[in-house]
Every structure is written in structure tokens, then in C-alpha cells.
Design a protein around this motif. Structure first.
Motif, mmCIF file in Angstrom:
data_model
loop_
_atom_site.group_PDB
_atom_site.id
_atom_site.type_symbol
_atom_site.label_atom_id
_atom_site.label_comp_id
_atom_site.label_asym_id
_atom_site.label_seq_id
_atom_site.Cartn_x
_atom_site.Cartn_y
_atom_site.Cartn_z
ATOM 1 N N ASP A 23 0.763 -1.260 -0.083
ATOM 2 C CA ASP A 23 0.052 -0.026 0.016
ATOM 3 C C ASP A 23 0.868 1.304 0.160
ATOM 4 O O ASP A 23 0.469 2.364 -0.761
ATOM 5 N N VAL A 24 1.760 1.294 0.879
ATOM 6 C CA VAL A 24 2.739 2.415 0.617
ATOM 7 C C VAL A 24 3.418 2.285 -0.731
ATOM 8 O O VAL A 24 3.898 3.655 -1.266
ATOM 9 N N GLY A 25 3.689 1.420 -1.073
ATOM 10 C CA GLY A 25 4.719 1.331 -2.365
ATOM 11 C C GLY A 25 3.787 1.870 -3.708
ATOM 12 O O GLY A 25 4.325 2.326 -4.607
ATOM 13 N N ALA A 26 2.462 1.808 -3.637
ATOM 14 C CA ALA A 26 1.588 2.288 -4.401
ATOM 15 C C ALA A 26 1.420 3.969 -4.434
ATOM 16 O O ALA A 26 1.033 4.450 -5.314
ATOM 17 N N GLN A 27 1.961 4.368 -3.210
ATOM 18 C CA GLN A 27 1.961 5.805 -3.192
ATOM 19 C C GLN A 27 3.220 6.470 -3.679
ATOM 20 O O GLN A 27 3.419 7.736 -3.829
ATOM 21 N N GLY A 28 4.560 5.583 -3.587
ATOM 22 C CA GLY A 28 5.796 6.285 -3.910
ATOM 23 C C GLY A 28 6.776 5.348 -3.609
ATOM 24 O O GLY A 28 6.565 4.276 -3.309
ATOM 25 N N PRO A 29 8.245 5.732 -3.631
ATOM 26 C CA PRO A 29 9.065 4.654 -3.643
ATOM 27 C C PRO A 29 9.247 4.144 -2.137
ATOM 28 O O PRO A 29 9.064 4.784 -1.143
ATOM 29 N N VAL A 30 9.603 2.917 -1.959
ATOM 30 C CA VAL A 30 9.486 2.108 -0.784
ATOM 31 C C VAL A 30 10.868 1.486 -0.753
ATOM 32 O O VAL A 30 10.973 0.626 -1.507
#
Length: 206
Positions: free
Chosen positions: A102-109
Motif C-alpha cells: 500500500d505504501v509502495g503504491a504511493q511512492g518509492p518504498v
């Protein structure tokens, strides 16, 4: 915004050897290395004069501990013994995979982990079903610095091609993971913000 996650204690739980010195000794002996009688003392001593915050790979520490007692051992043999000694059972924490995705869908993780044992981070990611979920993986044994040192967070930010002050680090230990604040970034404590709520918290930000 870029986000890094801590690994051990945040995304996964592992069972470490109860007596690391003894476990390493058994692996060394199984490879034909004579372990000194005072091995536990030697293992507990400092043998590498590293700067504060620098990571000393455990195989290097073990090799120097043996050398301090007059035991000569090939570097590759010591490395294999240490890697074999730390071969833990791994349990992925509830919500870990979903939080990363879910975090990766918003930006670099990315991942930023303190770990002195070569191969342990990659092995843990495979066993936890987290391999390939990160844009970059940074371990202290690779970058040379342990959290909370600023250089550890700078290395993770560089791996994600972002400025350190834009980094949000998710972890479970304010004393180590909280070091992100020293480079201007933000710390999210999973003991206060559960993994299931991490991504939603970022979505709510302007």
C-alpha cells in the motif's frame, strides 16, 4: 515522499540463537576450526577499532576473535560458519505485506535494516514472502553503518534516489529507527501506529 521500513521486529519476527557465541563455535568446529577454550570471552571482546556507528560484519569480528587467540582460519570458512549459525525461523507480522504494498503504491518504498550477518536480510525476505517488494534494500552489513547513525539513513535515501529529509522511516525502536529525525526525516513507530494504519496515515497527508 519515500518510505523505508525496518525489518526485524517491524515486518518480521525471528528466533535468534539463545547463545550466539556457542552456536558460532559449533559451526566453526564442524568446519575443522579449533575453537579456543575461552571462546565466549573472545567473542565478547571488541577486536575491530571501527568508528562509532559503523557496522562490523560478524564474520570479520569472529575472524579477529579467533586470531586474537592464535587460531588461523580461512575467511570463507568463517563466513560460511557465521551464515549457518544465523539461520532462523521467520514469521511475517500480520499486515506487513499489505503495508509495504500500500505504501509502495504511493511512492518509492525501501528497506533499511541493522544486520551484521551477510545474507541474513535477503534470506529473511525470501522466507517472509517479502522478496521483490522493495525498490531498494539497504542493510548495515552492506552500507557499513548502523541506525541510528545518519549515514545509514543517507545510504537508504540514496538507494531510493531521494533526499534524506524527505524520507519517512517505519520501525519499532525509537532509539535506532528514530535516528531518521537527525537527518530531517520522519519516524513512524509501529508500536503506536499499527502496520494496518501506516498507509492510511500517509494518504491523509496533504
Amino acid at each position: 515522499m519515500a518510505v523505508t521500513f525496518d525489518l526485524f521486529g517491524t515486518l518480521v519476527d525471528v528466533e535468534y540463537p539463545s547463545d550466539p557465541a556457542e552456536t558460532v563455535a559449533r559451526e566453526l568446529e564442524s568446519r575443522g576450526i579449533a575453537v579456543p577454550d575461552d571462546w565466549h570471552v573472545a567473542y565478547g571482546e571488541r577486536h575491530v577499532d571501527a568508528p562509532a556507528g559503523a557496522e562490523v560484519p560478524l564474520p570479520a569480528h569472529v575472524a579477529h576473535a579467533l586470531d586474537s587467540r592464535g587460531v588461523d582460519a580461512a575467511e570463507n570458512v568463517v563466513r560460511h560458519a557465521v551464515v549457518a549459525a544465523f539461520d532462523p525461523d521467520v514469521t511475517r507480522r500480520d499486515g506487513a505485506l499489505e503495508a509495504v504494498r500500500d505504501v509502495g503504491a504511493q511512492g518509492p518504498v525501501g528497506l533499511l535494516s541493522n544486520c551484521a550477518v551477510p545474507e541474513l536480510v535477503s534470506k529473511t525476505l525470501i522466507r517472509a514472502g517479502l522478496r521483490g517488494e522493495f525498490d531498494a534494500v539497504t542493510a548495515s552489513v552492506g552500507c557499513g553503518w548502523r541506525k541510528p547513525h545518519s549515514k545509514a539513513f543517507e545510504a537508504a535515501a540514496d538507494a531510493l534516489d531521494v533526499a534524506p529529509e524527505t524520507l519517512v522511516h517505519v520501525g519499532d525502536n525509537p532509539d535506532t529507527d528514530g535516528g531518521i529525525k537527525d537527518v530531517g526525516g520522519r519516524f513512524v513507530d509501529v508500536t503506536e501506529t499499527p502496520l494496518s494504519q501506516v498507509a492510511a496515515e500517509f494518504e491523509a497527508e496533504p
